[in-house]
Scaffold this motif. Structure first.
Motif, PDB file in Angstrom:
ATOM      1  N   PHE B 242      41.468  47.018  31.544  1.00 23.64           N
ATOM      2  CA  PHE B 242      41.411  47.560  32.900  1.00 23.64           C
ATOM      3  C   PHE B 242      40.235  46.949  33.671  1.00 23.64           C
ATOM      4  O   PHE B 242      40.378  46.489  34.809  1.00 23.64           O
ATOM      5  CB  PHE B 242      41.282  49.082  32.822  1.00 23.64           C
ATOM      6  N   PHE B 245      40.822  43.398  34.498  1.00 21.38           N
ATOM      7  CA  PHE B 245      41.775  43.301  35.589  1.00 21.38           C
ATOM      8  C   PHE B 245      41.067  43.501  36.935  1.00 21.38           C
ATOM      9  O   PHE B 245      41.309  42.779  37.901  1.00 21.38           O
ATOM     10  CB  PHE B 245      42.877  44.342  35.392  1.00 21.38           C
ATOM     11  N   ILE B 246      40.146  44.480  36.968  1.00 18.59           N
ATOM     12  CA  ILE B 246      39.376  44.699  38.197  1.00 18.59           C
ATOM     13  C   ILE B 246      38.606  43.438  38.564  1.00 18.59           C
ATOM     14  O   ILE B 246      38.600  42.996  39.709  1.00 18.59           O
ATOM     15  CB  ILE B 246      38.393  45.882  38.017  1.00 18.59           C
ATOM     16  N   ASN B 249      40.718  40.727  39.965  1.00 21.65           N
ATOM     17  CA  ASN B 249      41.107  41.064  41.324  1.00 21.65           C
ATOM     18  C   ASN B 249      39.992  40.795  42.314  1.00 21.65           C
ATOM     19  O   ASN B 249      40.229  40.271  43.400  1.00 21.65           O
ATOM     20  CB  ASN B 249      41.498  42.542  41.400  1.00 21.65           C
ATOM     21  N   ILE B 250      38.771  41.185  41.942  1.00 22.86           N
ATOM     22  CA  ILE B 250      37.655  40.977  42.874  1.00 22.86           C
ATOM     23  C   ILE B 250      37.455  39.486  43.129  1.00 22.86           C
ATOM     24  O   ILE B 250      37.313  39.050  44.268  1.00 22.86           O
ATOM     25  CB  ILE B 250      36.367  41.614  42.312  1.00 22.86           C
ATOM     26  N   ASN B 251      37.481  38.689  42.050  1.00 30.44           N
ATOM     27  CA  ASN B 251      37.297  37.250  42.231  1.00 30.44           C
ATOM     28  C   ASN B 251      38.386  36.636  43.092  1.00 30.44           C
ATOM     29  O   ASN B 251      38.125  35.773  43.915  1.00 30.44           O
ATOM     30  CB  ASN B 251      37.256  36.543  40.875  1.00 30.44           C
ATOM     31  N   ASN B 252      39.614  37.108  42.914  1.00 30.52           N
ATOM     32  CA  ASN B 252      40.689  36.556  43.728  1.00 30.52           C
ATOM     33  C   ASN B 252      40.587  36.989  45.174  1.00 30.52           C
ATOM     34  O   ASN B 252      40.815  36.199  46.079  1.00 30.52           O
ATOM     35  CB  ASN B 252      42.049  36.978  43.164  1.00 30.52           C
TER      36      ASN B 252
END
Lengths: 462, 426
Positions: B242, B245-246, B249-252
């Protein structure tokens, strides 16, 4: 009672809860075995009461504010005369929009249709009721929460652990917003795009060579005419990005090499912030400069040597975009070049190589994966850049590879389709979301790829 | 043996030349980038600085009751509706008598800005006793006249290509010779909202719009960003899918094109949640999502820089993890976090594209009073003005850019100062 007053009162209530919770904790402990027998500091008992007072009531407030408008308008619609209810959905929507705007203004326009006036009256009445219930409900929940927490206060009650659990919970929630955002992006562009692809087939969008969304709003016969072929947009985006990268990559890379391998400390201390200024200039400023200074300049030069140059040439937009990306490229390359261990340079110098030979034959190959990553990130930047192309590139979708002609890009089309007069649900606005989806997917792939390359490379020397 | 040495020696000149060339290209690319920066800034400043002054024209107005159509005792609404334009026109015809041709009359009227009548209106309404007197007032010149006096209209051009015709030039020369035109600091530019008339257009509404939008962005993104960073850096379990995954997401999100955030704002905030369009509220929400990755990444770096010994000392004294973070780690990391936040806010201040999607391109004259009023923001104002055909808007655009750059420079200086002042090497 409106929401901001409710919020204000809740805050006052929270201040009271802290005060009473703390006082209660002290009272409980003093009667018993003294303050130092309390499990937590007295303030934590106060905070616990605040949490119980605020958290449930705020959630209730949010839910109510979110759902009540839908309930109210459903209720009003169901009370409408049958012939309006059974009209087609767009008409009902239009009707309800008028009703809502009247109800929001708080004044019923006597010149409108009586059914609308009646509905607006009903809407206002329901809204007043809903606001009242909302206030009562929120304060009841806050009061109950306060009371519940207040009752639980006892010397051996682990208030600190409870409060800390809530704090960590809030932090997890904040961290998950990143996921929610990504999900929101995917869902918002995906749903609208799916609706777009119901009218325009995917293959036509991806492989069609004719783009003219403007004609599409008028009639429904457009579906098969092929005016939503996005190939010219992709080609235009590609052309401008290639021009931009052709400038940004060599210049950025050479700047990074010079700064990290040749420049003295003093030069570096002055030049690096200079490049950072270039990165800090808003894109709208670049766009203005491209449209007003660079494009006419290129036009004059082109005409003086006998070329026809469009006033919104791809070259001007690409050139300025390239300059915008230079600092991005150079700072990323600077990082990877600096990550190459000094021992490799020393080894090369020891073998008698000159500096440039060391750079070309040792450092660059070692840093290549990182540089490729930087290149991909720069490419994703160029593709997604909006303001420069909106202001300096054209609107006409030409399928051409001539940088002196005007081309249009994906981002320009998204902006033109979504600004100005909008009607939702027309293929024209939905097309913007389909373009957005394409853009998102494309940049996502580039970014994931680039980040993976950069990370993999970093691990190698650490 | 000596053969090889000879070979190397022979190639040396070539290798050194190559070395020099390589070095030259490196220097050239840096010079190129910095030269571009210099050209960009010089052009903008050269174009924009004149916009901070404005040409004013001296008018002898006769505020007679006949011309105005009201007398001094008239009620407020009569005073408001009096024909101030006639007074202005009369003043102009007295100044330049003998103008009879229709075309010239129109040109005469257009010497002064349409705001002249409003100035007189405000003057008379403040003091009705002025009716029946003659007054000398300075009023704003029209944008074409202003452009001429700033030297941006070449009088040697053929008359047909010129915005100012020959007969107007004789008027202007006369005015200039008698000292009846003056360039003053352009107060209007800072005190009024957008306008279709370049000389009356100002940036105050855009500035206030930017202010409210930034306020919403800061109030949301700072606490959320810092909380997320603390969780990821201090509490998140390692090797948890999890959490990973966070992070992905932040990097993207940090690399997603800004316009996509605009699409998100349009579809989610406006269509789904019903947040009013064109307001600072929805703009702030969209910019919050955009700035969050920047703030999270900077805050995590700042937290990471705090040495573990601080935490261990706190644990040793019996502090809990939450106490350790909030009493010790976070205060020590605060300068770094604030620096990152300021840089994120500076990016948000210059952002334009996503705000076009959520309807912040409207023509806003009124100064927004809160976060739910329709607002334009400074970069969007720049975009709108840059699209206007009038020559005079070009200099307004550049001037607005100067104001925007001024704020960006201040914010970045603040970040640098913070870093310098509180930077700590452990």
């Amino acid at each position: 009672m409106n929401t901001s007053i409710i919020l204000l009162l809740l805050l006052v209530l929270a201040a009271f809860s802290y005060f009473f919770g703390r006082k209660r904790a002290l009272a409980v402990s003093n009667g018993n075995r003294g303050v130092n027998k309390l499990h937590s500091l007295p303030g934590y008992y106060g905070n616990l009461v605040v949490v119980w007072c605020l958290l449930p009531s705020l959630i209730a407030l949010m839910l109510w504010s979110f759902f009540s408008p839908t309930f109210i308008s459903q209720n009003v619609i169901s009370s409408l005369p049958a012939e309006i209810q059974n009209a087609d959905p767009t008409k009902v929507n239009l009707f309800m929009n008028r009703v809502e705007s009247m109800a929001k203004a708080g004044a019923i326009d006597p010149t409108t249709d009586p059914a609308q006036q009646e509905a607006a009256r009903r809407y206002m009445e329901l809204q007043a009721n809903s606001n009242l219930i909302k206030a009562v409900l929120v304060f009841a929940i806050a009061g109950l929460g306060m009371f519940w927490a207040f009752r639980k206060i006892a010397p051996n009650y682990r208030a600190r652990n409870q409060v800390e659990k809530v704090i960590v919970g809030i932090m997890i929630f904040c961290a998950s917003i990143a996921i929610v955002t990504t999900l929101g992006i995917i869902l918002s562009v995906l749903f609208e795009s799916l609706r777009f692809f119901q009218t325009i087939p995917l293959t036509e969008f991806l492989f069609g060579t004719h783009w003219s969304p403007q004609t599409a709003i008028r009639t429904d016969q457009v579906g098969g005419s092929g005016s939503f072929g996005a190939i010219p947009l992709f080609a235009g985006t590609l052309l401008i990005s290639v021009i931009a990268l052709a400038i940004a990559v060599p210049v950025g890379l050479m700047s990074a090499i010079y700064l990290s391998e040749y420049a003295s400390k003093r030069v570096r201390a002055w030049v690096k912030p200079g490049l950072e200024i270039l990165a800090g200039i808003p894109t709208v400023v670049y766009g203005f400069f491209a449209a007003l200074t660079v494009a006419p300049f290129i036009r004059t030069i082109g005409e003086s040597i006998g070329l026809t140059v469009a006033s919104e040439s791809a070259l001007a937009a690409g050139l300025v975009m390239g300059v915008m990306i230079i600092p991005f490229m150079s700072s990323l390359s600077d990082d990877v070049i600096n990550a190459v261990p000094q021992a490799m340079r020393d080894g090369s110098y020891g073998m008698g190589a000159t500096r440039s030979e060391t750079i070309k034959q040792v450092i660059l190959p070692a840093a290549l994966p990182g540089i490729v990553g930087a290149f991909l990130l720069a490419a994703s930047r160029a593709i997604g850049e909006t303001m420069i192309v909106v202001m300096a590139a054209g609107l006409s979708a030409n399928l051409t590879a001539n940088p002196l002609e005007a081309v249009t890009t994906v981002t320009v089309q998204i902006v033109t389709l979504l600004t100005g007069d909008q009607e939702f649900d027309s293929p024209k606005t939905l097309a913007a979301f389909a373009l957005g989806l394409t853009l998102f997917v494309l940049t996502l792939i580039l970014n994931i790829f680039a980040l993976r390359i950069v990370r993999k490379y970093r691990e190698q020397y650490e | 043996m000596s053969n090889k040495t000879e070979l190397v020696r022979a190639s040396l000149a070539k290798r050194y030349a190559r070395e020099k060339r390589f070095r030259f290209w490196g220097l050239a690319s840096i010079v190129l980038s910095l030269a571009f920066l210099a050209i960009l800034l010089t052009t903008i400043f050269m174009q924009g600085l004149p916009a901070f002054t404005q040409t004013y024209m001296k008018l002898e107005v006769d505020l007679s009751a006949e011309a105005l159509g009201v007398d001094a005792n008239a009620p407020q609404d009569k005073l408001r509706a009096a024909s101030y334009e006639t007074v202005v026109m009369n003043a102009l015809t007295t100044r330049f008598p003998g103008v009879t041709e229709r075309k010239q009359k129109i040109a005469l009227k257009k010497l002064v800005s349409s705001s002249a009548a409003y100035d007189l209106q405000a003057m008379v309404m403040a003091d009705p006793k002025l009716i029946g007197t003659k007054q000398t007032v300075w009023v704003m010149a029209d944008d074409d006249i202003d452009t001429y006096f700033k030297g941006n209209i070449d009088r040697n051009q053929p008359e047909a290509d010129r915005r100012i015709k020959d007969f107007q030039l004789t008027w202007l020369d006369d005015l200039e010779a008698k000292g009846e035109v003056e360039r003053r600091f352009n107060v209007t530019f800072f005190t009024s909202g957008d306008s279709r008339e370049p000389e009356q257009a100002g940036i105050l509404s855009a500035l206030m719009g930017s202010f409210y939008t930034m306020l919403v962005t800061l109030l949301l993104s700072f606490p959320i960003g810092v909380a997320a960073a603390i969780y990821l850096e201090e509490f998140a379990p390692k090797n948890n899918p999890f959490v990973d995954f966070i992070e992905v997401n932040i990097n993207n999100l940090a690399a997603v094109p800004s316009i996509v955030f605009g699409l998100l704002g349009l579809a989610v905030f406006i269509q789904f949640f019903g947040v009013p369009r064109s307001t600072a509220l929805v703009g702030g929400l969209v910019l919050t999502l955009m700035t969050l990755p920047t703030i999270i990444i900077a805050s995590r770096a700042a937290l990471k820089a705090v040495p573990p010994s601080i935490r261990q000392a706190a644990y040793g004294m019996g502090a809990s993890r939450v106490q350790t973070v909030f009493h010790h780690t976070l205060p020590l990391a605060m300068p770094g976090i604030l620096t990152g936040t300021i840089i994120g806010m500076a990016q948000a201040l210059g952002e334009t594209a996503p705000l076009l999607m959520i309807g912040m391109v409207a023509f806003i004259v009124d100064i927004p009073q809160g976060i739910t009023d329709p607002a334009a923001i400074l970069p969007v104002q720049i975009y709108l003005w840059s699209d206007s055909p009038e020559r005079a808007f070009t200099e307004k655009t550049s001037a607005a850019i100067i104001v925007l750059l001024f704020f960006l420079v201040i914010m970045n200086l603040l970040a640098v100062l913070l870093r310098k002042r509180f930077e700590r090497r452990w």
